[in-house]
Design a protein around this motif. Structure first.
Motif, PDB file in Angstrom:
ATOM      1  N   MET A   1       0.676  -1.296   0.014  1.00  0.00           N
ATOM      2  CA  MET A   1      -0.008  -0.113   0.106  1.00  0.00           C
ATOM      3  C   MET A   1       0.935   1.167  -0.039  1.00  0.00           C
ATOM      4  O   MET A   1       0.545   2.248  -0.663  1.00  0.00           O
ATOM      5  CB  MET A   1      -0.975  -0.194   1.139  1.00  0.00           C
ATOM      6  N   TYR A   2       2.045   0.985   0.542  1.00  0.00           N
ATOM      7  CA  TYR A   2       2.961   2.423   0.535  1.00  0.00           C
ATOM      8  C   TYR A   2       4.362   2.024   0.182  1.00  0.00           C
ATOM      9  O   TYR A   2       5.320   2.476   0.710  1.00  0.00           O
ATOM     10  CB  TYR A   2       3.182   2.776   2.080  1.00  0.00           C
ATOM     11  N   PRO A   3       4.396   1.305  -0.837  1.00  0.00           N
ATOM     12  CA  PRO A   3       5.754   0.904  -1.523  1.00  0.00           C
ATOM     13  C   PRO A   3       6.518   2.252  -2.018  1.00  0.00           C
ATOM     14  O   PRO A   3       7.783   2.082  -1.869  1.00  0.00           O
ATOM     15  CB  PRO A   3       5.405   0.037  -2.895  1.00  0.00           C
ATOM     16  N   LEU A   4       5.836   3.097  -2.735  1.00  0.00           N
ATOM     17  CA  LEU A   4       6.537   4.279  -3.156  1.00  0.00           C
ATOM     18  C   LEU A   4       7.184   5.281  -1.939  1.00  0.00           C
ATOM     19  O   LEU A   4       8.453   5.448  -2.167  1.00  0.00           O
ATOM     20  CB  LEU A   4       5.578   5.093  -4.158  1.00  0.00           C
ATOM     21  N   PRO A   5       6.366   5.533  -0.880  1.00  0.00           N
ATOM     22  CA  PRO A   5       6.978   6.618   0.175  1.00  0.00           C
ATOM     23  C   PRO A   5       7.891   5.494   0.857  1.00  0.00           C
ATOM     24  O   PRO A   5       8.893   6.409   1.177  1.00  0.00           O
ATOM     25  CB  PRO A   5       5.748   6.830   0.955  1.00  0.00           C
TER      26      PRO A   5
ATOM     27  N   THR B   1      -0.427   7.896  -5.537  1.00  0.00           N
ATOM     28  CA  THR B   1      -1.805   8.442  -5.637  1.00  0.00           C
ATOM     29  C   THR B   1      -2.655   8.322  -4.285  1.00  0.00           C
ATOM     30  O   THR B   1      -3.745   7.959  -4.423  1.00  0.00           O
ATOM     31  CB  THR B   1      -2.587   7.599  -6.891  1.00  0.00           C
ATOM     32  N   GLY B   2      -1.971   8.314  -3.418  1.00  0.00           N
ATOM     33  CA  GLY B   2      -2.616   8.107  -1.991  1.00  0.00           C
ATOM     34  C   GLY B   2      -2.605   6.685  -1.207  1.00  0.00           C
ATOM     35  O   GLY B   2      -2.092   5.854  -2.035  1.00  0.00           O
ATOM     36  N   PRO B   3      -2.747   6.547  -0.101  1.00  0.00           N
ATOM     37  CA  PRO B   3      -3.509   7.730   0.844  1.00  0.00           C
ATOM     38  C   PRO B   3      -2.353   8.566   1.404  1.00  0.00           C
ATOM     39  O   PRO B   3      -1.294   7.989   1.688  1.00  0.00           O
ATOM     40  CB  PRO B   3      -4.206   6.866   1.685  1.00  0.00           C
ATOM     41  N   GLY B   4      -2.963   9.830   1.867  1.00  0.00           N
ATOM     42  CA  GLY B   4      -2.138  10.624   2.662  1.00  0.00           C
ATOM     43  C   GLY B   4      -2.182  10.454   3.861  1.00  0.00           C
ATOM     44  O   GLY B   4      -2.821  11.494   4.603  1.00  0.00           O
ATOM     45  N   ASP B   5      -1.988   9.596   4.768  1.00  0.00           N
ATOM     46  CA  ASP B   5      -2.090   9.283   6.302  1.00  0.00           C
ATOM     47  C   ASP B   5      -0.668   9.434   6.890  1.00  0.00           C
ATOM     48  O   ASP B   5       0.344   9.837   6.253  1.00  0.00           O
ATOM     49  CB  ASP B   5      -2.888   8.059   6.222  1.00  0.00           C
ATOM     50  N   ASN B   6      -1.077   9.038   8.198  1.00  0.00           N
ATOM     51  CA  ASN B   6       0.487   9.062   8.960  1.00  0.00           C
ATOM     52  C   ASN B   6       1.641   8.255   8.762  1.00  0.00           C
ATOM     53  O   ASN B   6       2.661   8.835   9.135  1.00  0.00           O
ATOM     54  CB  ASN B   6      -0.190   8.901  10.754  1.00  0.00           C
ATOM     55  N   THR B   7       0.965   7.179   8.218  1.00  0.00           N
ATOM     56  CA  THR B   7       2.112   6.025   7.691  1.00  0.00           C
ATOM     57  C   THR B   7       2.970   6.993   6.696  1.00  0.00           C
ATOM     58  O   THR B   7       4.120   7.043   6.862  1.00  0.00           O
ATOM     59  CB  THR B   7       1.627   4.779   7.190  1.00  0.00           C
ATOM     60  N   VAL B   8       2.486   7.562   5.707  1.00  0.00           N
ATOM     61  CA  VAL B   8       3.135   8.020   4.744  1.00  0.00           C
ATOM     62  C   VAL B   8       3.943   9.331   5.268  1.00  0.00           C
ATOM     63  O   VAL B   8       5.034   9.556   4.737  1.00  0.00           O
ATOM     64  CB  VAL B   8       2.247   8.611   3.505  1.00  0.00           C
TER      65      VAL B   8
ATOM     66  N   VAL C   1       1.729  13.682   0.696  1.00  0.00           N
ATOM     67  CA  VAL C   1       0.578  13.554   1.767  1.00  0.00           C
ATOM     68  C   VAL C   1      -0.537  14.695   1.442  1.00  0.00           C
ATOM     69  O   VAL C   1      -1.487  14.325   1.679  1.00  0.00           O
ATOM     70  CB  VAL C   1       1.511  13.964   3.100  1.00  0.00           C
ATOM     71  N   GLY C   2      -0.242  15.759   1.329  1.00  0.00           N
ATOM     72  CA  GLY C   2      -0.902  17.045   1.293  1.00  0.00           C
ATOM     73  C   GLY C   2      -2.153  16.820   0.172  1.00  0.00           C
ATOM     74  O   GLY C   2      -3.329  17.060   0.299  1.00  0.00           O
ATOM     75  N   LEU C   3      -1.707  16.060  -1.072  1.00  0.00           N
ATOM     76  CA  LEU C   3      -2.755  16.327  -2.036  1.00  0.00           C
ATOM     77  C   LEU C   3      -3.738  14.849  -1.961  1.00  0.00           C
ATOM     78  O   LEU C   3      -4.731  15.021  -2.331  1.00  0.00           O
ATOM     79  CB  LEU C   3      -1.932  15.861  -3.587  1.00  0.00           C
ATOM     80  N   TRP C   4      -3.466  13.844  -0.924  1.00  0.00           N
ATOM     81  CA  TRP C   4      -4.162  12.909  -0.806  1.00  0.00           C
ATOM     82  C   TRP C   4      -4.822  12.718   0.502  1.00  0.00           C
ATOM     83  O   TRP C   4      -5.126  11.730   0.991  1.00  0.00           O
ATOM     84  CB  TRP C   4      -3.359  11.561  -1.108  1.00  0.00           C
ATOM     85  N   LEU C   5      -5.085  13.981   1.335  1.00  0.00           N
ATOM     86  CA  LEU C   5      -5.492  13.919   2.830  1.00  0.00           C
ATOM     87  C   LEU C   5      -7.077  13.796   2.575  1.00  0.00           C
ATOM     88  O   LEU C   5      -7.568  14.083   1.218  1.00  0.00           O
ATOM     89  CB  LEU C   5      -5.148  15.379   3.391  1.00  0.00           C
TER      90      LEU C   5
END
Length: 356
Positions: free
Chosen positions: A1-5, A49-56, A101-105
């Motif tokens: 889910m978060y491979p790119l960040p 493309t998201g999501p923009g949560d705390n983990t990211v 993060v900001g674009l996908w909050l």
């Protein structure tokens, strides 16, 4: 889910750790690692493309910290032109990374908030760049200081070699010339050979001393030191000179010379050595040599005069002598004054005044 960040953070962190542990003295890997981390960061920002949560956000903080360290090292150590290109790439990557993060909050952040956050990250990158520039200037100043110290040591060593070796080698040459004239007198010839042997031994000792100083300066540039010269060293130079020449030698040596600063005594010693060496070379027929070292409340004065002798006209003067030029620099280095020239009688005078 978060491979790119995660990938962007891992690449930046790996480059920072490698730069700190395995590439501390290698310029190219640091620049290449920083450029790679910046490219991966930009790709992650554009493609994610998201999501923009705390983990990211947590991955982003790790990535930003590593990239700031890489930016500082690039600006500090990489050649200027390459550093400018790589640093610009890293600054752009850091400035754009909050968009991940900001674009996908949920709900999406306002445009003004994104601008403010990106501006703050840009300021962090600017601070890291400034720190790198400051460290780069410190490194350059240190390199200049080391180079100047080494140049000064080489010049000092050259002066010492001239003082120690030229004095003894000139004595050997004159003793050998005198030995040719007394070859039919065994006792006199034996005495000359003894003088040659003694002067040669002192010359070898002087060379060993110079090499030891050179080795100490290379091994420990800040710790290399030699034994301070004393009143007895100056008197010994005159004594050896008196034993190797037929002229009368008068010595007037201040008894409180050892109370002076070490650099003052060293300058007195160098003046006496150079002056007597010049008498041997250029006035071998001198009948009287006067060496006077006197002290007042404010100055130490050294006067070396030879009378009754001139260099033989048929003998061509040897080239390459830098003794008086070096002596002038030594005297000026301790705020003294130097004068040398012919005196009223047939002869030559060297005179210095050094403040106490």
């Amino acid at each position: 889910m978060y491979p790119l960040p995660a990938a962007a953070a891992v690449v930046a962190l790996a480059a920072a750790v490698a730069g700190a542990l395995w590439w501390p003295r290698r310029i190219l890997p640091v620049g290449a690692g920083a450029a790679t981390a910046a490219v991966v960061s930009l790709v992650a920002t554009v493609v994610y493309t998201g999501p923009g949560d705390n983990t990211v956000a947590q991955w982003l903080l790790v990535e930003t910290g590593a990239e700031l360290w890489l930016l500082t090292q690039v600006v500090r150590r990489v050649p200027a032109r390459t550093a400018a290109l790589v640093a610009a790439l890293v600054v752009v990557a850091i400035a754009m990374s909050p968009l991940r993060v900001g674009l996908w909050l949920t709900p999406p952040a306002a445009a003004l908030e994104l601008v403010v956050v990106c501006t703050c990250f840009t300021l962090l990158a600017a601070i890291a760049t400034g720190v790198g520039i400051y460290l780069r200037r410190l490194d350059q100043e240190r390199e200049r200081s080391v180079a100047e110290a080494r140049r000064t040591q080489r010049v000092q060593l050259a002066r010492d070699l001239h003082d120690w070796l030229a004095h003894e080698m000139t004595g050997i040459v004159l003793a050998a010339q005198a030995g040719q004239l007394t070859a039919t007198e065994p006792k006199e010839a034996a005495r000359m050979f003894d003088e040659i042997e003694a002067a040669g031994t002192r010359g070898l000792d002087a060379m060993d001393r110079a090499l030891r100083l050179l080795r100490d300066a290379v091994d420990d540039p800040d710790g290399a030191a030699e034994r301070p010269l004393t009143h007895a060293d100056v008197a010994e130079v005159v004594r050896r000179f008196n034993a190797s020449i037929s002229a009368r030698v008068d010595l007037d040596l201040a008894t409180n010379l050892d109370e002076q600063r070490p650099e003052v005594v060293a300058t007195v010693h160098r003046t006496v050595v150079e002056s007597l060496t010049n008498v041997r070379r250029h006035a071998p027929t001198a009948t009287l040599v006067r060496v006077a070292v006197t002290r007042t409340a404010a100055t130490v004065t050294v006067t070396v005069t030879n009378q009754g002798g001139r260099p033989p006209r048929r003998r061509r003067r040897r080239r390459g002598g830098t003794g008086l030029a070096n002596l002038t620099k030594s005297v000026e280095a301790v705020d003294g004054t130097f004068w040398a020239g012919p005196d009223a009688v047939a002869g030559w005078t060297v005179r210095i005044e050094v403040p106490t």
